[in-house]
Design an enzyme around this catalytic site. Structure first.
Site, PDB file in Angstrom:
ATOM      1  N   TYR A 125     -19.292  74.562  58.677  1.00 29.00           N
ATOM      2  CA  TYR A 125     -18.751  74.382  59.267  1.00 29.00           C
ATOM      3  C   TYR A 125     -18.916  75.708  59.826  1.00 29.00           C
ATOM      4  O   TYR A 125     -17.579  75.427  60.799  1.00 29.00           O
ATOM      5  CB  TYR A 125     -16.836  74.558  58.193  1.00 29.00           C
ATOM      6  CG  TYR A 125     -17.148  72.826  57.813  1.00 29.00           C
ATOM      7  CD1 TYR A 125     -17.815  72.220  56.999  1.00 29.00           C
ATOM      8  CD2 TYR A 125     -15.853  72.206  58.198  1.00 29.00           C
ATOM      9  CE1 TYR A 125     -16.901  71.463  56.621  1.00 29.00           C
ATOM     10  CE2 TYR A 125     -15.224  71.079  57.458  1.00 29.00           C
ATOM     11  CZ  TYR A 125     -16.179  69.993  57.191  1.00 29.00           C
ATOM     12  OH  TYR A 125     -16.091  69.494  56.811  1.00 29.00           O
ATOM     13  N   LYS A 176     -27.209  71.638  46.584  1.00 27.52           N
ATOM     14  CA  LYS A 176     -28.352  70.734  46.379  1.00 27.52           C
ATOM     15  C   LYS A 176     -29.961  71.646  46.276  1.00 27.52           C
ATOM     16  O   LYS A 176     -30.425  71.572  47.300  1.00 27.52           O
ATOM     17  CB  LYS A 176     -28.215  69.702  47.473  1.00 27.52           C
ATOM     18  CG  LYS A 176     -29.476  68.433  47.821  1.00 27.52           C
ATOM     19  CD  LYS A 176     -28.906  67.466  47.395  1.00 27.52           C
ATOM     20  CE  LYS A 176     -30.420  66.504  47.856  1.00 27.52           C
ATOM     21  NZ  LYS A 176     -30.591  65.511  46.416  1.00 27.52           N
ATOM     22  N   ASP A 209     -25.505  64.024  45.200  1.00 33.40           N
ATOM     23  CA  ASP A 209     -25.896  62.987  44.970  1.00 33.40           C
ATOM     24  C   ASP A 209     -25.350  62.541  43.221  1.00 33.40           C
ATOM     25  O   ASP A 209     -25.454  61.487  43.088  1.00 33.40           O
ATOM     26  CB  ASP A 209     -27.175  62.484  45.278  1.00 33.40           C
ATOM     27  CG  ASP A 209     -28.362  62.999  44.934  1.00 33.40           C
ATOM     28  OD1 ASP A 209     -28.016  64.477  44.403  1.00 33.40           O
ATOM     29  OD2 ASP A 209     -29.330  63.163  44.737  1.00 33.40           O
ATOM     30  N   ASP A 233     -15.667  68.952  51.551  1.00 37.80           N
ATOM     31  CA  ASP A 233     -14.883  67.685  51.893  1.00 37.80           C
ATOM     32  C   ASP A 233     -15.618  66.075  51.809  1.00 37.80           C
ATOM     33  O   ASP A 233     -14.729  65.565  51.724  1.00 37.80           O
ATOM     34  CB  ASP A 233     -15.559  67.923  53.482  1.00 37.80           C
ATOM     35  CG  ASP A 233     -14.744  67.258  54.320  1.00 37.80           C
ATOM     36  OD1 ASP A 233     -13.611  66.886  54.120  1.00 37.80           O
ATOM     37  OD2 ASP A 233     -16.079  66.225  55.464  1.00 37.80           O
ATOM     38  N   ASP A 237     -13.399  63.330  49.241  1.00 39.96           N
ATOM     39  CA  ASP A 237     -12.357  62.094  49.591  1.00 39.96           C
ATOM     40  C   ASP A 237     -13.431  60.810  48.791  1.00 39.96           C
ATOM     41  O   ASP A 237     -12.093  60.405  48.716  1.00 39.96           O
ATOM     42  CB  ASP A 237     -13.038  61.844  51.166  1.00 39.96           C
ATOM     43  CG  ASP A 237     -12.090  61.649  51.899  1.00 39.96           C
ATOM     44  OD1 ASP A 237     -11.782  62.923  51.957  1.00 39.96           O
ATOM     45  OD2 ASP A 237     -12.177  61.452  53.040  1.00 39.96           O
TER      46      ASP A 237
HETATM   47  C1  IPM Z   1     -10.397  67.433  55.463  1.00 40.74           C
HETATM   48  C2  IPM Z   1     -10.296  67.499  57.300  1.00 40.74           C
HETATM   49  C3  IPM Z   1     -11.406  68.089  58.041  1.00 40.74           C
HETATM   50  C4  IPM Z   1     -12.669  68.926  57.306  1.00 40.74           C
HETATM   51  C5  IPM Z   1     -11.525  67.981  59.139  1.00 40.74           C
HETATM   52  C6  IPM Z   1     -10.269  67.496  60.065  1.00 40.74           C
HETATM   53  C7  IPM Z   1     -11.904  68.727  60.018  1.00 40.74           C
HETATM   54  O1  IPM Z   1     -11.535  66.257  56.524  1.00 40.74           O
HETATM   55  O2  IPM Z   1      -9.448  68.608  55.224  1.00 40.74           O
HETATM   56  O3  IPM Z   1     -11.379  67.509  54.579  1.00 40.74           O
HETATM   57  O4  IPM Z   1     -13.991  68.565  57.257  1.00 40.74           O
HETATM   58  O5  IPM Z   1     -12.547  70.021  56.410  1.00 40.74           O
HETATM   59 MN    MN Z   2     -12.377  66.075  54.551  1.00 41.43          MN
END
Ligand code: IPM
Ligand code: MN
Length: 331
Positions: A125, A176, A209, A233, A237
């Site tokens: 990032y 990793k 993984d 990140d 999710d």
């Molecule tokens: C998150 C989002 C952000 C990230 C994006 C929108 C830049 O996906 O906060 O997880 O990748 O950190």
């Molecule tokens: Mn995200």
């Protein structure tokens, strides 16, 4: 005294879910002195402003920032993400991204919570890289991963302190290291060195993984996880998806020595924006994390208790918000 909080509703469903979050915080009896900031993709399309240094300076004097979601399909990828969200994380040095996941109990498993600590200012990032010979057949694009000893250590140290404060005292590093032999080596050495200061914390290591499999098949093994920015990140999710849905996933972007920012893990969901369809619970729970940070832990706990029965939190955005207001007010 009321806490001074900057509100960035943002784009898409962002303003809708933040409105519910503010409703629930008020119902919990906490007074906020809010300042609205019109920022995000829509604002950028209006006058080209993404984020100014003057706004950043104002934010440094606030107690917290509460953000819905930013990003619109009409703006090319990266403009708002890098120019606003990541700029906030970098310039305010919000180096900890803390994301808790709560698993409701069922016949197969007990109720359970684990927390992912995602490094929030480095890795892929950081923006290292570039193009060579762009738009030619021999084009080259590189995107490096920046890992500093300071950045890795402060994140790992925070995760150890958090693990030490919890009943299980267990911390898993996810990386990793078998392939990323430079950054992984720095992470591994730092982890092992910091571990020596926390002899009561039990440690583990998973490749990312493999961690994906365990998130789905055996999330009960985790207490606190620490990982790099991009792995964090993606894993968060997945954490949202396996713990009841991304509609319940909250997060805190923390600078332990300065102003911090609170936002749901989900995005702006332009496909359902403006239809009163988004689940506001992730924003509400992010608000509860903000209250913890402001020292209002009792109100934070009451909001989390109101959100605990996730199966019952169905309905329109405002209906779920009203339900939570009612529970918090009477709970
Ligand atoms: C998150 C989002 C952000 C990230 C994006 C929108 C830049 O996906 O906060 O997880 O990748 O950190
Ligand atoms: Mn995200």
């Amino acid at each position: 005294m009321a806490h001074k909080v900057g509100i960035i509703g943002g784009d898409g469903i962002g303003p809708e879910v933040i409105a519910e979050g503010l409703k629930v915080i008020a119902a919990a009896g906490v007074a906020l002195d809010t300042v609205d900031y019109d920022l995000g993709g829509a604002r950028y399309l209006k006058d080209g402003v993404v984020l100014t240094d003057d706004i950043l300076d104002e934010w440094r004097n606030l107690d917290a920032l509460y953000l819905g979601a930013v990003g619109t399909p009409e703006v090319p990828p990266g403009v708002i993400e890098r120019g606003l969200l990541l700029k906030m994380r970098f310039d305010l040095d919000l180096y900890i991204n803390r994301r808790p996941f709560v698993f409701a109990g069922d016949e197969q498993r007990d109720a359970h919570e684990f927390i992912v600590i995602r490094e929030n200012t480095e890795g892929t990032y950081a923006g290292e890289g570039g193009f060579l010979r762009k738009n030619t057949p021999a084009e080259v694009a590189t995107q490096g991963s920046v890992n500093t000893r300071l950045g890795v250590e402060r994140c790992i140290r925070y995760a150890f302190e958090l693990a030490q404060s919890r009943p299980r005292k267990h911390l898993t590093m996810v990386h990793k290291t078998n392939v990323l032999t430079f950054s992984g080596d720095l992470w591994e050495r730092t982890f092992n060195e910091v571990a020596a200061d926390f002899s009561d914390v039990e440690t583990a290591y998973n490749h990312v993984d493999a961690a994906c499999i365990y998130f789905v098949q055996d999330p009960g093994r985790y207490d606190v996880i620490v990982t790099d920015n991009l792995f964090g990140d993606i894993l968060t999710d997945l954490g949202g998806a396996v713990s009841g849905g991304i509609g319940f996933a909250s997060s805190a972007n923390l600078n332990p020595h300065g102003v911090s920012m609170f936002e749901p893990v989900h995005g702006s969901a332009p496909d359902i924006a403006g239809q009163n369809l988004a689940n506001p619970t992730a924003a509400v729970l992010s608000g509860a994390m903000m209250l913890d940070h402001l020292g209002e832990t009792d109100a934070g706990d009451r909001i989390r208790a109101a959100c605990a029965d996730t199966d019952s939190l169905v309905g329109s955005t405002t209906e779920v918000g009203d339900m939570l207001v009612e529970r918090v007010a009477n709970g």
